[in-house]
Every structure is written in C-alpha cells, then in structure tokens.
Scaffold this motif. Structure first.
Motif: not given
Length: 131
Positions: A101-105, A122-131
């Motif tokens: 799922t791609t989070i809109p940013s 910027l993304s909506q909500g809390i988004v875990k950064p890629a590791v």
C-alpha cells in the motif's frame, strides 16, 4: 520572467496566484531543468491559492506532487489537509499487485529569496520510515 522558456506553462498560475508565483517559478524550474523530472505538469490547488507540480523523478514511474511555498509564508495543518484532499481526491489508497500500500505524500518545496529550495516529504498520519 516572461522571456523564460517555462513562462508559457506557468503563466495561467502566475496570473491567478501572484503571491505564490515566485515559489512556483523557482520550484518548477528546479524540477524540470535541474532534476529533470518526466511528465511534469502544473495542477491547480485553489484551496491553497497556488499551483502544484505533478511529475515523475527521472528513472521512476511513481507520480509525485510538489507544493511550493515561500519561507516567509505561514503553513497550517488545515492548509496541508486541503492540499492532500485536492491532490489525492481521485486516487484510492489500495494495495498494488504485490500487496504493497502506497501512503499518499506530498513534497513541500520551501523557497527562499536567495534561490535555495528545501524539499520536505509529508504524509498523512503516522508513517513508519523505510529502513
């Protein structure tokens, strides 16, 4: 500015949103000429009183949105929510074929008078950064 090659593309937005015109001009030229994005177009974001830039980074197929603003502007959460609503109103947040799922940013292009640009993702909500 009128003699610049990007002026014909930007002129409707410069006329409609004069307060945001310098940020749009600076960000658009950086994306098109310095970063060399593909399929670049300017889209209207009337709730934010400006145009935004839609395109694909060189070598990718993901469509990205850049909303230019000036360092001297005040940006509120409501303003950012309006930008997300307008830019992603037709796109759904569904998993793709691989189940991702791609989070809109959006990228906020903050411009200054000395021609510097800083891009914030910027993304909506809390988004875990890629590791």
């Amino acid at each position: 500015m009128e003699s610049h090659p990007s002026f014909p593309v930007l002129s409707p937005f410069i006329a409609r949103y004069p307060r945001a015109s310098s940020s749009l001009f600076q960000a658009y030229n950086d994306i098109v000429y310095a970063q060399q994005w593909n399929d670049v177009e300017v889209v209207d974001v009337p709730s934010c009183l400006r145009g935004a830039i839609k395109g694909k980074k060189r070598g990718t197929q993901e469509t990205l949105y850049v909303v230019p603003c000036s360092l001297s502007e005040t940006v509120s959460f409501a303003w950012l929510q309006d930008a997300f609503k307008e830019l992603f109103q037709k796109e759904s947040v569904e998993p793709d074929a691989s189940g991702t799922t791609t989070i809109p940013s959006i990228y906020l292009a903050i411009t200054s008078q000395d021609a510097s640009i800083v891009y914030y993702k910027l993304s909506q909500g809390i988004v875990k950064p890629a590791v």
